[in-house]
Design a protein around this motif. Structure first.
Motif, PDB file in Angstrom:
ATOM      1  N   GLU A  63      43.331  50.456  28.920  1.00 38.80           N
ATOM      2  CA  GLU A  63      42.496  49.300  29.305  1.00 38.80           C
ATOM      3  C   GLU A  63      42.396  49.152  30.825  1.00 38.80           C
ATOM      4  OE1 GLU A  63      39.910  47.009  28.104  1.00 38.80           O
ATOM      5  OE2 GLU A  63      41.124  47.747  26.443  1.00 38.80           O
ATOM      6  N   GLY A  64      43.439  49.589  31.544  1.00 39.95           N
ATOM      7  CA  GLY A  64      43.499  49.399  32.988  1.00 39.95           C
ATOM      8  C   GLY A  64      42.452  50.170  33.772  1.00 39.95           C
ATOM      9  N   SER A  85      49.129  39.388  32.904  1.00 38.42           N
ATOM     10  CA  SER A  85      48.741  40.082  31.680  1.00 38.42           C
ATOM     11  C   SER A  85      49.871  40.971  31.167  1.00 38.42           C
ATOM     12  CB  SER A  85      47.495  40.917  31.949  1.00 38.42           C
ATOM     13  OG  SER A  85      47.238  41.773  30.884  1.00 38.42           O
ATOM     14  N   GLN A 125      35.219  54.072  45.571  1.00 42.86           N
ATOM     15  CA  GLN A 125      35.999  53.975  46.805  1.00 42.86           C
ATOM     16  C   GLN A 125      36.887  55.193  47.019  1.00 42.86           C
ATOM     17  OE1 GLN A 125      38.323  50.394  46.583  1.00 42.86           O
ATOM     18  NE2 GLN A 125      36.558  49.179  46.039  1.00 42.86           N
ATOM     19  N   VAL A 144      49.630  46.739  43.037  1.00 42.26           N
ATOM     20  CA  VAL A 144      49.362  47.979  43.760  1.00 42.26           C
ATOM     21  C   VAL A 144      48.213  47.791  44.735  1.00 42.26           C
ATOM     22  CG1 VAL A 144      50.263  49.615  42.105  1.00 42.26           C
ATOM     23  CG2 VAL A 144      47.948  48.727  41.819  1.00 42.26           C
ATOM     24  N   ASP A 152      46.025  53.530  43.244  1.00 39.68           N
ATOM     25  CA  ASP A 152      46.442  52.211  43.709  1.00 39.68           C
ATOM     26  C   ASP A 152      45.300  51.228  43.946  1.00 39.68           C
ATOM     27  OD1 ASP A 152      48.908  53.183  43.628  1.00 39.68           O
ATOM     28  OD2 ASP A 152      49.129  53.496  45.787  1.00 39.68           O
ATOM     29  N   ASP A 196      40.884  44.637  47.545  1.00 37.86           N
ATOM     30  CA  ASP A 196      42.227  45.140  47.344  1.00 37.86           C
ATOM     31  C   ASP A 196      43.213  43.978  47.517  1.00 37.86           C
ATOM     32  OD1 ASP A 196      44.025  47.638  47.456  1.00 37.86           O
ATOM     33  OD2 ASP A 196      44.698  46.409  49.132  1.00 37.86           O
ATOM     34  N   PHE A 222      46.685  38.128  38.235  1.00 37.62           N
ATOM     35  CA  PHE A 222      46.409  38.230  36.802  1.00 37.62           C
ATOM     36  C   PHE A 222      46.934  39.518  36.157  1.00 37.62           C
ATOM     37  CE2 PHE A 222      43.882  38.742  32.948  1.00 37.62           C
ATOM     38  CZ  PHE A 222      44.153  37.532  32.335  1.00 37.62           C
ATOM     39  N   GLU A 268      48.229  46.545  30.392  1.00 41.33           N
ATOM     40  CA  GLU A 268      47.956  46.794  31.791  1.00 41.33           C
ATOM     41  C   GLU A 268      46.446  46.711  32.000  1.00 41.33           C
ATOM     42  OE1 GLU A 268      49.306  50.388  34.473  1.00 41.33           O
ATOM     43  OE2 GLU A 268      50.869  49.706  33.073  1.00 41.33           O
ATOM     44  N   ILE A 269      46.013  45.806  32.858  1.00 40.13           N
ATOM     45  CA  ILE A 269      44.581  45.741  33.140  1.00 40.13           C
ATOM     46  C   ILE A 269      44.393  45.756  34.653  1.00 40.13           C
ATOM     47  CG2 ILE A 269      43.882  44.503  31.069  1.00 40.13           C
ATOM     48  CD1 ILE A 269      43.789  42.059  33.144  1.00 40.13           C
ATOM     49  N   SER A 270      43.168  46.000  35.076  1.00 38.66           N
ATOM     50  CA  SER A 270      42.875  45.988  36.506  1.00 38.66           C
ATOM     51  C   SER A 270      41.944  44.821  36.813  1.00 38.66           C
ATOM     52  CB  SER A 270      42.176  47.274  36.918  1.00 38.66           C
ATOM     53  OG  SER A 270      42.917  48.379  36.507  1.00 38.66           O
ATOM     54  N   VAL A 271      42.153  44.216  37.955  1.00 36.79           N
ATOM     55  CA  VAL A 271      41.243  43.178  38.417  1.00 36.79           C
ATOM     56  C   VAL A 271      40.759  43.620  39.792  1.00 36.79           C
ATOM     57  CG1 VAL A 271      40.967  40.777  39.030  1.00 36.79           C
ATOM     58  CG2 VAL A 271      42.452  41.399  37.140  1.00 36.79           C
ATOM     59  N   SER A 272      39.524  44.054  39.840  1.00 40.10           N
ATOM     60  CA  SER A 272      39.022  44.585  41.106  1.00 40.10           C
ATOM     61  C   SER A 272      37.661  43.970  41.434  1.00 40.10           C
ATOM     62  CB  SER A 272      38.967  46.108  41.007  1.00 40.10           C
ATOM     63  OG  SER A 272      38.656  46.648  42.268  1.00 40.10           O
ATOM     64  N   ALA A 273      36.919  44.666  42.290  1.00 48.02           N
ATOM     65  CA  ALA A 273      35.691  44.107  42.845  1.00 48.02           C
ATOM     66  C   ALA A 273      34.778  43.365  41.855  1.00 48.02           C
ATOM     67  CB  ALA A 273      34.926  45.203  43.569  1.00 48.02           C
ATOM     68  N   PRO A 274      34.445  43.944  40.676  1.00 47.09           N
ATOM     69  CA  PRO A 274      33.482  43.240  39.820  1.00 47.09           C
ATOM     70  C   PRO A 274      33.930  41.823  39.456  1.00 47.09           C
ATOM     71  CG  PRO A 274      33.881  45.447  38.995  1.00 47.09           C
ATOM     72  CD  PRO A 274      34.859  45.221  40.103  1.00 47.09           C
ATOM     73  N   TYR A 275      35.240  41.646  39.245  1.00 44.83           N
ATOM     74  CA  TYR A 275      35.747  40.320  38.881  1.00 44.83           C
ATOM     75  C   TYR A 275      35.542  39.334  40.021  1.00 44.83           C
ATOM     76  CZ  TYR A 275      39.085  36.598  37.915  1.00 44.83           C
ATOM     77  OH  TYR A 275      39.660  35.363  37.714  1.00 44.83           O
ATOM     78  N   GLY A 294      37.043  46.080  49.605  1.00 42.76           N
ATOM     79  CA  GLY A 294      37.301  46.575  48.261  1.00 42.76           C
ATOM     80  C   GLY A 294      37.988  45.574  47.353  1.00 42.76           C
ATOM     81  N   PHE A 350      43.169  37.748  25.244  1.00 47.69           N
ATOM     82  CA  PHE A 350      43.952  37.054  26.267  1.00 47.69           C
ATOM     83  C   PHE A 350      43.227  37.026  27.605  1.00 47.69           C
ATOM     84  CE2 PHE A 350      47.032  37.273  29.736  1.00 47.69           C
ATOM     85  CZ  PHE A 350      47.736  36.098  29.514  1.00 47.69           C
ATOM     86  N   TYR A 367      38.891  34.340  33.255  1.00 49.94           N
ATOM     87  CA  TYR A 367      37.655  33.661  33.646  1.00 49.94           C
ATOM     88  C   TYR A 367      37.720  32.164  33.398  1.00 49.94           C
ATOM     89  CZ  TYR A 367      35.985  38.404  33.753  1.00 49.94           C
ATOM     90  OH  TYR A 367      35.850  39.726  34.054  1.00 49.94           O
ATOM     91  N   TRP A 406      44.402  33.922  41.709  1.00 48.39           N
ATOM     92  CA  TRP A 406      44.517  34.133  40.260  1.00 48.39           C
ATOM     93  C   TRP A 406      44.157  35.573  39.913  1.00 48.39           C
ATOM     94  CZ3 TRP A 406      46.867  32.830  36.178  1.00 48.39           C
ATOM     95  CH2 TRP A 406      46.337  32.990  34.905  1.00 48.39           C
ATOM     96  N   ILE A 432      39.249  50.014  33.367  1.00 50.12           N
ATOM     97  CA  ILE A 432      38.083  49.163  33.641  1.00 50.12           C
ATOM     98  C   ILE A 432      38.447  48.216  34.784  1.00 50.12           C
ATOM     99  CG2 ILE A 432      36.443  47.513  32.660  1.00 50.12           C
ATOM    100  CD1 ILE A 432      36.279  50.197  31.348  1.00 50.12           C
ATOM    101  N   ALA A 433      37.529  48.065  35.733  1.00 47.39           N
ATOM    102  CA  ALA A 433      37.875  47.372  36.980  1.00 47.39           C
ATOM    103  C   ALA A 433      37.930  45.854  36.854  1.00 47.39           C
ATOM    104  CB  ALA A 433      36.891  47.760  38.073  1.00 47.39           C
ATOM    105  N   TYR A 434      37.636  45.323  35.684  1.00 47.77           N
ATOM    106  CA  TYR A 434      37.707  43.869  35.529  1.00 47.77           C
ATOM    107  C   TYR A 434      38.210  43.562  34.133  1.00 47.77           C
ATOM    108  CZ  TYR A 434      33.344  44.879  33.153  1.00 47.77           C
ATOM    109  OH  TYR A 434      32.417  45.429  32.318  1.00 47.77           O
ATOM    110  N   PRO A 435      38.838  42.418  33.936  1.00 45.65           N
ATOM    111  CA  PRO A 435      39.294  42.080  32.588  1.00 45.65           C
ATOM    112  C   PRO A 435      38.091  41.806  31.698  1.00 45.65           C
ATOM    113  CG  PRO A 435      40.139  40.532  34.248  1.00 45.65           C
ATOM    114  CD  PRO A 435      39.138  41.383  34.920  1.00 45.65           C
TER     115      PRO A 435
END
Lengths: 134, 649
Positions: free
Chosen positions: A94-95, B375, A58, B298, A52, B241, B371, B382-389, B239, A105, A110, B367, A97-100
């Protein structure tokens, strides 16, 4: 004379915008020669697929620990950052990776913040200009 | 007792509806009797909600496991002191807690409202009562904390182990209280919108409530970070989150708001902008509740996940719609000010720029939060948007806000000449340059941390210069600088309280930059009485201890740590795993030895046998400063809020 001042100020705003943009871009572009350990970097950029919204660093779940060990192994075998990431993308999608990634698309992830920032700063500049004139 | 609580809740619901309807009708018809009736039920709702809350606490204290909520969130061996934590540790109870805070704050606001606006608060109270009715409606029909099961278990499930920490007494209540309290400034601003007398008395009370929400929400976020740092055992504190983000977003907009209210107080402009900001904060707070109660993203904060998301989404949409309509309806009233911004180099412009950057950073975070959903809908991946972004997009903007924090306050209202600015900036620029050279020579060469550090020192020197100057000018009649300094602080509480808060933010930024860019980690296998050296520390693994408390087992690892340069001075660090069989969950408590320079952070990863374990050792530079910022922030807010002597006419 007064016209000069406004043009000057507009230049100032544009310069400021430009400065902001360079900083933003320098931050968004991948850092190639960062001094930190590749392993620690990767740990922060790869998600734990079952926890999650946590990155590997972490999470303490079994699968996360397993993936961390895999990263360590791959790093010691001399794989580079992209190769290791691709390895996990191939397994978990793809999910993981922690950033797009800045492609396809996902560019919108950004682009919209950058456009929003520039746009709002321009509005700010023109708004004050209008107030001064009016 | 369960039926009793439930019926009182229904009574509260009816009273609340009555109060909102009669406040509204009373306002329309200007009828005193209707309003008095509405007032009575407004206060009675507080009584009803309090009784409901106390009956749930009673069920907890008497271990009434026929109540499903009690059975799921407490157990016989639970420390009674944790009852309060158990109260809000699940979906139903946390709703009741939010409602309780909401009605109490509403009551305080209405009871202690200054007499000159008290008779104009009808619309405000009507909206407050609608919000209470909504919460009561949700609890009565969808999330009843008094639901009874036919089968009565002998013992409850117990409270979630992660919540057994002192931070849990403060973090969730403060955060929920902060989010719930945002409705007060919102309704006050709605009241001022419909106040046709155009009096300018609103912003004083508005500012007080905004600062209250801001400080409570801010401390809630900080204590949450502290809890994560000490108990989640990953060496970090934030995090990005989704649930953390939805708490941060309204806080950022509130920060913008408490700045721009000053402009309205001073110059009468920005009225429309302020109302937009308040509405935005309120909508973002509702969005937070929506995402928390089963939204589409999530999160690790799953304590209140439920299927109620749609209700909160509908409520959010209705309220958004309502705010937009009310702004459009009163648009003409809001923009009829003669005053204008006169220069780019003025306090007004700098505050507007600060506002824009804060709101944009908040929207960027929004955003990022949505996002992944965008997406999936538009791109089907399915992508993740976490700390680095978030680090990369919101980080640079925060840096600019900090730089602006230094320059903004030294600009005068209306306009400043460049020369005046330069005179006030020169000493800071020189000192900053020297500090910059020192930092560069001592090895801080990466672009972003370097710029961040010198910006922080730049702002700090400006604040110190302002204070030194102020103290000096007060020293003409006394030679003692200390009383002069305090006199200077007291003479302008708003401004100096603001400076203190700015220092808190600088301390926070200092810690964040340090931990973000200079953390070090090492994973090792270690056996008892083995000694390892890491980054100037020598760490001796002393022993493993095993303890049992009830069914729960605790495994402790003790270490003796010393600096290699100073081996005589040793510290004991204990890191542990607690295993909770009821939840089949391990909670990790890291061992931390903290100094202002750096934290040594030992995370127990795995206990292999009686003598061997794997560890992660981390060095988190400057983390100490993050926790220091909390008390400074509270102090600054108190200085700002402390009332001036009441002027008597």
């Amino acid at each position: 004379m007064s016209g000069m001042i406004y043009v000057k100020n507009l230049k100032f705003i544009l310069l400021f915008n430009f400065f902001l943009l360079t900083v933003l871009c320098s931050c968004i572009l991948p850092e190639e020669n960062s001094e930190k350990d590749l392993y620690i970097q990767l740990e922060k950029e790869i998600m734990c697929p079952v926890c999650d919204g946590q990155t590997l660093d972490q999470s303490q779940s079994l699968i996360a620990e397993d993936m961390k060990n895999t990263i360590k192994e791959k790093v010691s075998q001399g794989y580079n950052k992209e190769e290791i990431k691709n390895y996990f993308v191939a397994r978990y999608g793809e999910g993981v990776i922690a950033y797009p990634k800045v492609e396809g698309f996902n560019i919108f992830a950004y682009l919209i913040p950058i456009i929003g920032l520039i746009f709002s700063l321009l509005i700010f500049g023109f708004y004050i200009r209008k107030q001064k004139l009016g | 007792m369960n039926n009793f609580g439930f019926y009182i809740m229904i009574l509260g619901f009816v009273l609340s509806l009555h109060s909102s309807l009669f406040f509204f009708l009373g306002h329309l018809k200007n009828n005193k009797i209707l309003i008095i009736s509405a007032q009575r039920s407004f206060y009675l709702v507080i009584v009803m909600v309090s009784i409901t809350s106390f009956s749930l606490i009673y069920s907890f204290l008497t271990n009434d496991f026929s109540n499903i909520y009690v059975a799921n969130h407490s157990s016989l061996d639970m420390n009674r002191a944790l009852t309060l934590v158990a109260f809000y540790s699940g979906n139903e109870g946390s709703l009741l807690y939010i409602l309780f805070i909401h009605v109490i704050l509403s009551g305080i606001m209405y009871r202690f409202a200054p007499s000159y606006i008290k008779n104009k608060l009808n619309i405000s109270c009507s909206i407050l009562a609608i919000i209470s009715s909504f919460y009561l409606f949700v609890m009565i029909f969808f999330a009843n904390p008094f639901q009874v099961s036919e089968f009565i278990p002998n013992d409850g499930k117990g409270i979630n182990p992660l919540l057994r920490h002192p931070g849990m007494y403060i973090h969730p209540p403060l955060l929920m209280c902060g989010l719930a309290s945002i409705s007060i400034p919102f309704v006050l601003c709605q009241g001022s919108l419909f106040d046709r007398s155009n009096s300018n008395n609103w912003h004083t009370i508005l500012r007080v409530w905004c600062l209250f929400s801001w400080a409570v929400l801010g401390s809630g976020l900080l204590i949450g970070a502290w809890w994560a740092y000490t108990i989640l055992g990953w060496g970090g504190y934030w995090g990005w989150d989704p649930i953390e983000n939805v708490g941060l977003m309204p806080w950022l907009v509130l920060t913008a708001l408490i700045h721009s209210i000053m402009v309205e107080e001073r110059r009468g402009i920005f009225r429309l902008w302020n109302i937009i900001l308040i509405s935005l904060t309120f909508v973002l707070a509702l969005l937070g509740t929506f995402i928390n109660r089963g939204g589409p993203v999530v999160s690790v904060h799953s304590f209140a996940a439920s299927t109620l998301g749609f209700l909160f989404l509908i409520f959010m949409i209705v309220m958004t719609f309502y705010s937009v309509i009310s702004i459009i309806y009163n648009y003409k009233n809001l923009t009829n000010n003669e005053n204008k911004i006169e220069s780019y180099l003025s306090r007004e412009s700098s505050l507007l720029l600060n506002n824009i950057l804060l709101v944009v950073s908040s929207l960027i975070i929004l955003w990022g939060v949505i996002f992944p959903v965008v997406s999936i809908i538009l791109n089907d991946t399915e992508i993740s948007v976490s700390a680095p972004y978030f680090d990369k997009t919101a980080g640079p903007i925060f840096l600019f806000i900090i730089i602006l924090m230094g320059i903004g306050p030294i600009l005068s209202w209306r306009k400043t000449t460049k020369k005046a600015v330069m005179i006030r900036l020169t000493p800071s620029l020189i000192i900053t340059l020297l500090i910059g050279i020192y930092l560069y020579l001592s090895g801080i060469k990466e672009f972003f941390p370097f710029i961040s550090f010198i910006s922080i020192f730049f702002v700090l020197t400006i604040i110190i210069r302002e204070w030194v100057g102020g103290t000096r000018s007060r020293m003409s009649n006394s030679y003692n600088p200390i009383p002069s300094f305090f006199n200077m602080i007291i003479s302008n509480r708003g401004r100096n309280g603001g400076y203190v808060v700015h220092i808190a933010i600088l301390a926070l930024a200092f810690g964040v930059v340090g931990t973000k860019f200079y953390d070090e980690r090492l994973d090792v296998n270690i056996s008892v009485s083995e000694e390892i050296e890491f980054k100037g520390y020598s760490i001796l693994f002393k022993e493993i201890q095993q303890e049992f408390i009830g069914e729960n087992s605790i495994t402790k690892a003790n270490f003796i740590v010393s600096k290699i340069s100073n081996p005589d001075e040793t510290t004991n660090i204990t890191a542990m795993h607690s295993y909770y069989p009821n939840y089949n969950q391990i909670s990790v408590r890291s061992g931390i030895s903290s100094t202002p320079i750096e934290d040594l952070y030992i995370i127990p990863k795995d206990f292999i046998d009686e003598n061997n374990m794997t560890l992660r050792i981390a060095i988190n530079p400057l983390a100490w400063w993050i926790w220091l910022s909390g008390p400074i922030l509270i102090l600054g807010t108190l200085i700002t809020l402390w009332p001036n002597k009441i002027k008597r006419n």
